[in-house]
Design a protein around this motif. Structure first.
Motif, mmCIF file in Angstrom:
data_model
loop_
_atom_site.group_PDB
_atom_site.id
_atom_site.type_symbol
_atom_site.label_atom_id
_atom_site.label_comp_id
_atom_site.label_asym_id
_atom_site.label_seq_id
_atom_site.Cartn_x
_atom_site.Cartn_y
_atom_site.Cartn_z
ATOM 1 N N GLN A 79 0.816 -1.219 0.000
ATOM 2 C CA GLN A 79 0.000 0.000 0.000
ATOM 3 C C GLN A 79 0.854 1.277 0.000
ATOM 4 O O GLN A 79 0.406 2.332 0.419
ATOM 5 C CB GLN A 79 -0.958 0.006 1.203
ATOM 6 N N HIS A 80 2.077 1.175 -0.494
ATOM 7 C CA HIS A 80 2.991 2.327 -0.581
ATOM 8 C C HIS A 80 3.300 2.946 0.787
ATOM 9 O O HIS A 80 3.659 4.114 0.875
ATOM 10 C CB HIS A 80 2.453 3.392 -1.547
ATOM 11 N N LYS A 81 3.189 2.141 1.835
ATOM 12 C CA LYS A 81 3.470 2.622 3.182
ATOM 13 C C LYS A 81 4.697 1.898 3.728
ATOM 14 O O LYS A 81 4.653 0.681 3.943
ATOM 15 C CB LYS A 81 2.265 2.366 4.098
ATOM 16 N N PRO A 82 5.809 2.630 3.952
ATOM 17 C CA PRO A 82 7.021 1.980 4.468
ATOM 18 C C PRO A 82 6.788 1.192 5.748
ATOM 19 O O PRO A 82 7.334 0.089 5.908
ATOM 20 C CB PRO A 82 7.977 3.153 4.680
ATOM 21 N N ASP A 83 5.989 1.727 6.664
ATOM 22 C CA ASP A 83 5.720 1.010 7.914
ATOM 23 C C ASP A 83 4.989 -0.304 7.640
ATOM 24 O O ASP A 83 5.270 -1.332 8.277
ATOM 25 C CB ASP A 83 4.891 1.877 8.865
ATOM 26 N N ASN A 84 4.045 -0.259 6.715
ATOM 27 C CA ASN A 84 3.298 -1.459 6.372
ATOM 28 C C ASN A 84 4.211 -2.486 5.714
ATOM 29 O O ASN A 84 4.189 -3.680 6.053
ATOM 30 C CB ASN A 84 2.143 -1.094 5.429
ATOM 31 N N GLY A 85 5.058 -2.015 4.778
ATOM 32 C CA GLY A 85 5.972 -2.915 4.095
ATOM 33 C C GLY A 85 6.953 -3.576 5.040
ATOM 34 O O GLY A 85 7.199 -4.788 4.969
ATOM 35 N N SER A 86 7.528 -2.792 5.954
ATOM 36 C CA SER A 86 8.501 -3.355 6.890
ATOM 37 C C SER A 86 7.830 -4.308 7.879
ATOM 38 O O SER A 86 8.418 -5.320 8.277
ATOM 39 C CB SER A 86 9.252 -2.245 7.621
ATOM 40 N N ALA A 87 6.574 -4.027 8.259
ATOM 41 C CA ALA A 87 5.848 -4.931 9.163
ATOM 42 C C ALA A 87 5.578 -6.279 8.491
ATOM 43 O O ALA A 87 5.724 -7.341 9.120
ATOM 44 C CB ALA A 87 4.539 -4.290 9.608
ATOM 45 N N ILE A 88 5.190 -6.231 7.215
ATOM 46 C CA ILE A 88 4.966 -7.483 6.476
ATOM 47 C C ILE A 88 6.273 -8.263 6.369
ATOM 48 O O ILE A 88 6.316 -9.477 6.570
ATOM 49 C CB ILE A 88 4.391 -7.180 5.079
ATOM 50 N N ALA A 89 7.368 -7.551 6.051
ATOM 51 C CA ALA A 89 8.667 -8.214 5.917
ATOM 52 C C ALA A 89 9.081 -8.880 7.221
ATOM 53 O O ALA A 89 9.560 -10.025 7.231
ATOM 54 C CB ALA A 89 9.723 -7.200 5.465
ATOM 55 N N ALA A 100 13.489 -14.764 0.878
ATOM 56 C CA ALA A 100 13.833 -13.636 0.014
ATOM 57 C C ALA A 100 12.549 -12.943 -0.438
ATOM 58 O O ALA A 100 11.537 -13.598 -0.715
ATOM 59 C CB ALA A 100 14.630 -14.103 -1.198
ATOM 60 N N ILE A 101 12.620 -11.611 -0.506
ATOM 61 C CA ILE A 101 11.488 -10.794 -0.959
ATOM 62 C C ILE A 101 11.862 -10.130 -2.281
ATOM 63 O O ILE A 101 12.989 -9.653 -2.459
ATOM 64 C CB ILE A 101 11.117 -9.737 0.089
ATOM 65 N N PHE A 102 10.894 -10.059 -3.192
ATOM 66 C CA PHE A 102 11.105 -9.489 -4.518
ATOM 67 C C PHE A 102 10.040 -8.440 -4.837
ATOM 68 O O PHE A 102 8.952 -8.452 -4.269
ATOM 69 C CB PHE A 102 11.036 -10.590 -5.592
ATOM 70 N N ASP A 103 10.382 -7.563 -5.756
ATOM 71 C CA ASP A 103 9.521 -6.564 -6.396
ATOM 72 C C ASP A 103 9.576 -5.206 -5.714
ATOM 73 O O ASP A 103 10.435 -4.397 -6.023
ATOM 74 C CB ASP A 103 8.073 -7.053 -6.532
ATOM 75 N N ILE A 104 8.640 -4.869 -4.838
ATOM 76 C CA ILE A 104 8.489 -3.615 -4.095
ATOM 77 C C ILE A 104 7.914 -2.502 -4.971
ATOM 78 O O ILE A 104 6.802 -2.037 -4.779
ATOM 79 C CB ILE A 104 9.803 -3.134 -3.431
ATOM 80 N N TYR A 105 8.677 -1.983 -5.966
ATOM 81 C CA TYR A 105 8.252 -0.880 -6.841
ATOM 82 C C TYR A 105 7.756 0.334 -6.045
ATOM 83 O O TYR A 105 6.733 0.936 -6.342
ATOM 84 C CB TYR A 105 7.186 -1.330 -7.846
ATOM 85 N N SER A 106 8.476 0.667 -5.014
ATOM 86 C CA SER A 106 8.230 1.868 -4.223
ATOM 87 C C SER A 106 9.513 2.147 -3.459
ATOM 88 O O SER A 106 9.957 1.311 -2.664
ATOM 89 C CB SER A 106 7.070 1.667 -3.238
ATOM 90 N N SER A 107 10.132 3.301 -3.716
ATOM 91 C CA SER A 107 11.443 3.569 -3.128
ATOM 92 C C SER A 107 11.393 3.634 -1.607
ATOM 93 O O SER A 107 12.261 3.080 -0.918
ATOM 94 C CB SER A 107 12.016 4.864 -3.690
ATOM 95 N N GLY A 108 10.388 4.326 -1.063
ATOM 96 C CA GLY A 108 10.281 4.440 0.387
ATOM 97 C C GLY A 108 10.122 3.098 1.050
ATOM 98 O O GLY A 108 10.764 2.804 2.071
ATOM 99 N N VAL A 109 9.267 2.233 0.472
ATOM 100 C CA VAL A 109 9.071 0.892 1.023
ATOM 101 C C VAL A 109 10.340 0.056 0.839
ATOM 102 O O VAL A 109 10.736 -0.688 1.730
ATOM 103 C CB VAL A 109 7.864 0.208 0.357
ATOM 104 N N ALA A 110 10.979 0.190 -0.315
ATOM 105 C CA ALA A 110 12.203 -0.579 -0.582
ATOM 106 C C ALA A 110 13.290 -0.269 0.438
ATOM 107 O O ALA A 110 13.961 -1.172 0.951
ATOM 108 C CB ALA A 110 12.703 -0.301 -1.993
ATOM 109 N N LEU A 111 13.474 1.008 0.747
ATOM 110 C CA LEU A 111 14.498 1.384 1.726
ATOM 111 C C LEU A 111 14.184 0.812 3.105
ATOM 112 O O LEU A 111 15.080 0.345 3.817
ATOM 113 C CB LEU A 111 14.609 2.909 1.784
ATOM 114 N N ALA A 112 12.899 0.829 3.486
ATOM 115 C CA ALA A 112 12.500 0.286 4.788
ATOM 116 C C ALA A 112 12.694 -1.222 4.843
ATOM 117 O O ALA A 112 13.229 -1.772 5.823
ATOM 118 C CB ALA A 112 11.045 0.648 5.083
ATOM 119 N N VAL A 113 12.262 -1.924 3.786
ATOM 120 C CA VAL A 113 12.351 -3.386 3.775
ATOM 121 C C VAL A 113 13.807 -3.834 3.659
ATOM 122 O O VAL A 113 14.200 -4.852 4.246
ATOM 123 C CB VAL A 113 11.494 -3.969 2.633
#
Length: 404
Positions: A79-89, A100-113
């Motif tokens: 959902q383009h939310k870094p907090d959400n992405g890092s929590a899922i990870a 291993a995690i793939f894709d992301i397509y969102s810089s803010g989420v990518a940096l967090a994950v």
């Protein structure tokens, strides 16, 4: 329910994606892959369920197992939310045994994950995200960037759109990390070519009305109006730029993230002559055409650049696991970085120490309707450029891993 949503659900059922339900104990010991991306918002058409399908194809082509154990697949929407992405990870790594995690397509989420992956000694492969910080100042031994990034897109787009005369630019930029990064890199490329940036405006993700931004750009008198943003935002901006008759007034509207999928939506009459920077296109070879046909049969849609890169990255990861004889992170990372990447559209590319895959890119332009042989003949591939010429040079990188 949309066709994409139905397709994602079918993938989930076919692969047994719901973690922890009916899984035998040995499955937890096998390799488990996560696809984390936009499943429901502005970039879902070019990532979303199609990325899940591409990963599934890679797993199927690998035989469905590695090291004698089944390969599992899960997916989620960040959902383009870094907090959400890092929590899922964290949940995937800690509780669901994702390797291993793939894709992301969102810089803010990518940096967090990426930070979480390093902390948990796991692997992240970003198919496509624009911020140069991912393999720059925030680089990680556990993270990789597989396809285009903002520096490469800015570099090739500015060079491709430039004429023999030094030109002027005005930027309309999405107001988040990736947008800011691309605008900085594009501005440097403009100035390096002897041009000048006359101004810029920033818009929030999900903007519907770009009229005020377009009026500012027109008033600047810049020869080129660079639009830095993607998905639905870019589609709306191009439609409105056409309504404002930007081109007829002598200014060139230059989107920095145009994809073939966007051209389908907008039509070649509206987008003709616009630049496209990409690492995959289905017309490039017989192999890319054959893979496109398989993807189209599976999903009912043409593949995007990020989706093809998911197939590439997952395939290379599985090859590395097999070559290492273990799914141990350190051993797999070493193999990924020592082995050349070879697949249907990647030939002999190597992963640099900062995690950047040094693949070739294409600079393309949208064909005019009269140039098209059929409805899928959207682009003319103007030139291919080696990775060494388009990505951040080692001398300009601020990645600590390149300073050793």
């Amino acid at each position: 329910m949309s066709r994409i949503a139905r397709f994602a659900g079918a993938c989930a059922l076919a692969l047994g994606l719901v973690a922890g339900v009916g899984q035998p104990a040995f499955a937890q010991e096998g390799v488990k892959i996560g696809i984390l991306n936009d499943q429901s918002s502005v970039y879902s058409d070019i990532t979303g369920a199609g990325s899940v399908a591409a990963a599934q194809m890679a797993i199927e082509d690998f035989g469905g197992e590695v090291l004698g154990k089944p390969i599992e697949l899960v997916f989620a929407d960040h959902q383009h939310k870094p907090d959400n992405g890092s929590a899922i990870a964290r949940r995937w790594f800690d509780n669901e045994h994702v390797d291993a995690i793939f894709d992301i397509y969102s810089s803010g989420v990518a940096l967090a994950v990426q930070s979480v992956a390093e902390e948990k000694d796991k692997i992240l492969v970003v198919s496509m995200a624009s911020s140069r910080d991912i393999s720059g100042k925030n680089c990680s031994s556990h993270g990789m960037q597989w396809a285009n990034d903002g520096y490469a897109v800015a570099n090739l787009t500015v060079k491709g759109a430039s004429t023999a005369e030094a030109s002027t630019w005005y930027f309309i930029t999405v107001d988040y990390t990736a947008g800011h990064s691309i605008e900085r890199d594009a501005s440097k490329a403009v100035e390096a070519a002897g041009g000048k940036v006359l101004g810029s405006a920033r818009f929030p993700l999900g903007t519907k009305d770009f009229s005020s931004f377009l009026l500012q750009a027109q008033a600047s008198g810049a020869k080129n109006i660079g639009f830095i943003g993607g998905g639905a935002d870019m589609i709306n901006s191009i439609k409105q730029a056409n309504e404002f008759q930007i081109a007829a007034a002598g200014q060139r509207f230059v989107p920095f993230s145009l994809t073939p999928q966007d051209v389908y939506v907008l039509g070649n009459d509206v987008t003709k002559g616009m630049p496209v920077v990409l690492s995959f296109h289905w017309t490039a070879s017989d192999e890319t055409k054959a893979w496109k046909d398989r993807f189209l049969e599976k999903t009912g849609r043409m593949p995007s650049d990020p989706q093809a890169n998911i197939y590439s990255a997952v395939t290379h990861y599985l090859k590395a696991v097999k070559a290492a004889g273990t799914k141990d992170t350190a051993a797999v990372l070493a193999k990924m970085k020592s082995m050349p990447v070879e697949d249907f559209f990647t030939k002999g590319a190597m992963i640099r120490e900062d995690g950047r895959l040094m693949r070739q890119l294409y600079y393309a332009e949208v064909k005019a309707p009269e140039e098209m042989a059929d409805k899928d003949d959207l682009l003319k591939l103007v030139r291919s450029v080696p990775g060494e010429e388009v990505f951040v040079p080692v001398a300009e990188s601020d990645c600590k891993l390149l300073k050793k």
